[in-house]
Motif scaffolding. Structure first.
Motif, PDB file in Angstrom:
ATOM      1  N   ASP A 196       7.899   6.609   4.842  1.00 21.57           N
ATOM      2  CA  ASP A 196       7.069   5.463   5.220  1.00 21.57           C
ATOM      3  C   ASP A 196       7.696   4.151   4.749  1.00 21.57           C
ATOM      4  OD1 ASP A 196       5.248   7.115   6.423  1.00 21.57           O
ATOM      5  OD2 ASP A 196       3.887   7.197   4.707  1.00 21.57           O
ATOM      6  N   LEU A 197       8.193   4.156   3.520  1.00 18.85           N
ATOM      7  CA  LEU A 197       8.831   2.950   2.997  1.00 18.85           C
ATOM      8  C   LEU A 197      10.123   2.632   3.739  1.00 18.85           C
ATOM      9  CD1 LEU A 197       8.506   2.893  -0.902  1.00 18.85           C
ATOM     10  CD2 LEU A 197       7.613   1.249   0.734  1.00 18.85           C
ATOM     11  N   LEU A 198      10.892   3.658   4.070  1.00 16.63           N
ATOM     12  CA  LEU A 198      12.136   3.451   4.812  1.00 16.63           C
ATOM     13  C   LEU A 198      11.840   2.853   6.182  1.00 16.63           C
ATOM     14  CD1 LEU A 198      15.178   3.731   5.009  1.00 16.63           C
ATOM     15  CD2 LEU A 198      14.854   6.104   5.756  1.00 16.63           C
ATOM     16  N   LEU A 199      10.760   3.303   6.811  1.00 13.33           N
ATOM     17  CA  LEU A 199      10.348   2.724   8.085  1.00 13.33           C
ATOM     18  C   LEU A 199      10.102   1.224   7.930  1.00 13.33           C
ATOM     19  CD1 LEU A 199       9.332   2.712  10.999  1.00 13.33           C
ATOM     20  CD2 LEU A 199       7.097   3.455  10.140  1.00 13.33           C
ATOM     21  N   HIS A 200       9.429   0.837   6.857  1.00  8.92           N
ATOM     22  CA  HIS A 200       9.135  -0.572   6.633  1.00  8.92           C
ATOM     23  C   HIS A 200      10.422  -1.381   6.458  1.00  8.92           C
ATOM     24  CE1 HIS A 200       4.612  -0.813   5.840  1.00  8.92           C
ATOM     25  NE2 HIS A 200       4.858   0.390   6.345  1.00  8.92           N
ATOM     26  N   ILE A 201      11.371  -0.826   5.732  1.00 13.31           N
ATOM     27  CA  ILE A 201      12.644  -1.524   5.523  1.00 13.31           C
ATOM     28  C   ILE A 201      13.347  -1.743   6.864  1.00 13.31           C
ATOM     29  CG2 ILE A 201      14.956  -1.308   4.523  1.00 13.31           C
ATOM     30  CD1 ILE A 201      13.605   0.227   2.194  1.00 13.31           C
TER      31      ILE A 201
ATOM     32  N   GLU B 113       0.835  -1.208   0.000  1.00 10.59           N
ATOM     33  CA  GLU B 113       0.000   0.000   0.000  1.00 10.59           C
ATOM     34  C   GLU B 113       0.865   1.253   0.000  1.00 10.59           C
ATOM     35  OE1 GLU B 113      -3.002   2.184   3.137  1.00 10.59           O
ATOM     36  OE2 GLU B 113      -3.150   0.006   2.923  1.00 10.59           O
ATOM     37  N   GLU B 114       1.916   1.261   0.820  1.00 14.15           N
ATOM     38  CA  GLU B 114       2.803   2.421   0.877  1.00 14.15           C
ATOM     39  C   GLU B 114       3.504   2.643  -0.460  1.00 14.15           C
ATOM     40  OE1 GLU B 114       2.767   4.504   3.108  1.00 14.15           O
ATOM     41  OE2 GLU B 114       2.128   3.540   4.962  1.00 14.15           O
ATOM     42  N   THR B 115       3.844   1.560  -1.132  1.00 15.84           N
ATOM     43  CA  THR B 115       4.506   1.668  -2.433  1.00 15.84           C
ATOM     44  C   THR B 115       3.586   2.329  -3.455  1.00 15.84           C
ATOM     45  OG1 THR B 115       5.808  -0.325  -1.949  1.00 15.84           O
ATOM     46  CG2 THR B 115       5.702   0.382  -4.249  1.00 15.84           C
ATOM     47  N   TYR B 116       2.323   1.948  -3.427  1.00 13.40           N
ATOM     48  CA  TYR B 116       1.368   2.570  -4.347  1.00 13.40           C
ATOM     49  C   TYR B 116       1.149   4.044  -4.010  1.00 13.40           C
ATOM     50  CZ  TYR B 116       0.021  -1.620  -6.886  1.00 13.40           C
ATOM     51  OH  TYR B 116       0.027  -2.715  -7.708  1.00 13.40           O
ATOM     52  N   GLU B 117       1.167   4.376  -2.716  1.00 18.55           N
ATOM     53  CA  GLU B 117       1.019   5.774  -2.331  1.00 18.55           C
ATOM     54  C   GLU B 117       2.210   6.597  -2.822  1.00 18.55           C
ATOM     55  OE1 GLU B 117       0.324   5.887   1.856  1.00 18.55           O
ATOM     56  OE2 GLU B 117      -1.673   5.011   1.711  1.00 18.55           O
TER      57      GLU B 117
ATOM     58  N   GLY C  74       3.895   5.840  -5.478  1.00 19.25           N
ATOM     59  CA  GLY C  74       3.667   5.940  -6.920  1.00 19.25           C
ATOM     60  C   GLY C  74       2.711   7.064  -7.271  1.00 19.25           C
ATOM     61  N   ASP C  75       1.654   7.246  -6.460  1.00 17.54           N
ATOM     62  CA  ASP C  75       0.704   8.336  -6.687  1.00 17.54           C
ATOM     63  C   ASP C  75       1.402   9.693  -6.553  1.00 17.54           C
ATOM     64  OD1 ASP C  75      -1.415   6.664  -7.154  1.00 17.54           O
ATOM     65  OD2 ASP C  75      -2.201   6.756  -5.108  1.00 17.54           O
ATOM     66  N   ALA C  76       2.227   9.810  -5.518  1.00 19.20           N
ATOM     67  CA  ALA C  76       2.918  11.080  -5.281  1.00 19.20           C
ATOM     68  C   ALA C  76       3.870  11.409  -6.431  1.00 19.20           C
ATOM     69  CB  ALA C  76       3.685  11.021  -3.960  1.00 19.20           C
ATOM     70  N   ILE C  77       4.518  10.373  -6.967  1.00 11.62           N
ATOM     71  CA  ILE C  77       5.437  10.582  -8.089  1.00 11.62           C
ATOM     72  C   ILE C  77       4.667  11.039  -9.324  1.00 11.62           C
ATOM     73  CG2 ILE C  77       6.988   9.409  -9.702  1.00 11.62           C
ATOM     74  CD1 ILE C  77       7.899   7.672  -7.335  1.00 11.62           C
ATOM     75  N   LEU C  78       3.533  10.408  -9.593  1.00  7.75           N
ATOM     76  CA  LEU C  78       2.728  10.808 -10.753  1.00  7.75           C
ATOM     77  C   LEU C  78       2.209  12.235 -10.598  1.00  7.75           C
ATOM     78  CD1 LEU C  78       0.642   7.604 -11.632  1.00  7.75           C
ATOM     79  CD2 LEU C  78       2.562   8.590 -12.883  1.00  7.75           C
ATOM     80  N   ASP C  79       1.921  12.633  -9.359  1.00  5.64           N
ATOM     81  CA  ASP C  79       1.453  13.998  -9.105  1.00  5.64           C
ATOM     82  C   ASP C  79       2.605  15.001  -9.062  1.00  5.64           C
ATOM     83  OD1 ASP C  79      -1.134  13.071  -8.937  1.00  5.64           O
ATOM     84  OD2 ASP C  79      -1.116  12.914  -6.743  1.00  5.64           O
ATOM     85  N   ASN C  80       3.841  14.496  -9.138  1.00  8.01           N
ATOM     86  CA  ASN C  80       5.036  15.331  -9.045  1.00  8.01           C
ATOM     87  C   ASN C  80       5.006  16.194  -7.784  1.00  8.01           C
ATOM     88  OD1 ASN C  80       7.542  16.213  -9.982  1.00  8.01           O
ATOM     89  ND2 ASN C  80       6.657  17.991 -11.002  1.00  8.01           N
ATOM     90  N   ASP C  81       4.503  15.598  -6.687  1.00 10.58           N
ATOM     91  CA  ASP C  81       4.413  16.287  -5.397  1.00 10.58           C
ATOM     92  C   ASP C  81       5.658  15.921  -4.592  1.00 10.58           C
ATOM     93  OD1 ASP C  81       3.854  17.157  -2.833  1.00 10.58           O
ATOM     94  OD2 ASP C  81       1.713  16.686  -2.974  1.00 10.58           O
TER      95      ASP C  81
END
Length: 258
Positions: free
Chosen positions: A65-70, A42-46, A48-55
């Motif tokens: 969030d992803l770094l926390l998971h790692i 889920e975090e990976t898709y989020e 991806g959304d941010a990248i597509l929005d160029n935010d």
């Protein structure tokens, strides 16, 4: 921007917090590799959304969030006495050095395609039985098609020109129409899959990411339809009672706001 020392200090802070949460927080103490898996996806898709929005601000947050998971997975690995965060970092460092002999060795490359070809050849030497072994089974079909094509292209199994891929696409479209006329749903589905696979391949030759392209269209369509809904509501109209011509008028308006 932060210095290397500040970056390392921040990472050390995260490791300390992770240890404290794992030892003291009831929720964090209960998590397992399996329970975190769907959250990571889920975090990976989020991200991806941010990248597509160029935010960029949101990208930074989602990377956190992803770094926390790692770090979380590495902490669990340490508890199992299987691996820790140093093993994870050193493992990827060793892999990168080994698979970039044009940087850390004496191999010469002329372009990006040479690098990709070397990468796949090295992986086969490492014991991979197939160049497709690195494609995750659980990838969404559209993404998986792209990865399969990239993998086999790296092994030299590829078209030479975009025109050839487009001709293949036209051929597959013709076969789809033939099956549509025949009415056999199973055959229609098979040919439709071939068309999608060819479309993904053509996108690769055009330098377009098909997943990103489709998601951009999803967002565009949703934005236009929500504009249509808003305009209809403002006019006191019910979508279910409107004609297609009336809805199309708002749709054309929405296109002007893209």
């Amino acid at each position: 921007m932060n210095s290397r020392q500040e970056q390392l200090a921040a990472f050390d802070r995260l490791l300390t917090i992770m240890d404290e949460l794992r030892e003291q927080c009831p929720w964090d103490k209960k998590q397992t590799l399996e329970s975190l898996r769907h959250l990571t996806i889920e975090e990976t898709y989020e991200l991806g959304d941010a990248i597509l929005d160029n935010d960029l601000e949101e990208i930074s947050k989602e990377l956190g969030d992803l770094l926390l998971h790692i770090v979380f997975y590495a902490r669990i690995g340490r508890e199992k006495q299987a691996f820790d965060i140093a093993d994870v970092a050193n493992g990827i460092c060793d892999k990168l050095i080994h698979r970039h002999p044009h940087i850390y060795g004496d191999v010469d490359v002329d372009n990006e395609e040479d690098v990709k070809a070397n990468w796949e050849a090295i992986k086969l030497k490492e014991g991979k039985r197939s160049v497709l072994e690195g494609v995750p089974r659980s990838l969404p079909a559209l993404v998986k098609a792209g990865r399969i094509q990239e993998k086999v292209a790296g092994a030299g199994f590829d078209w030479e020109k975009p025109e050839q891929v487009y001709q293949k696409l036209e051929e597959e479209m013709g076969e789809l129409q033939t099956e549509v006329q025949g009415g056999d749903l199973n055959k229609i589905e098979a040919e439709f899959g071939d068309v999608l696979f060819s479309m993904v391949n053509y996108a690769r030759f055009l330098g377009v990411n098909p997943e990103n392209a489709l998601e951009r269209t999803n967002k565009k369509f949703s934005r236009r339809f929500q504009y249509l809904e808003k305009r209809a509501k403002a006019a006191g109209q019910n979508l279910q009672e409107m004609s297609l011509e009336e809805m199309d008028q708002y749709w054309e308006e929405a296109k002007q706001h893209d």
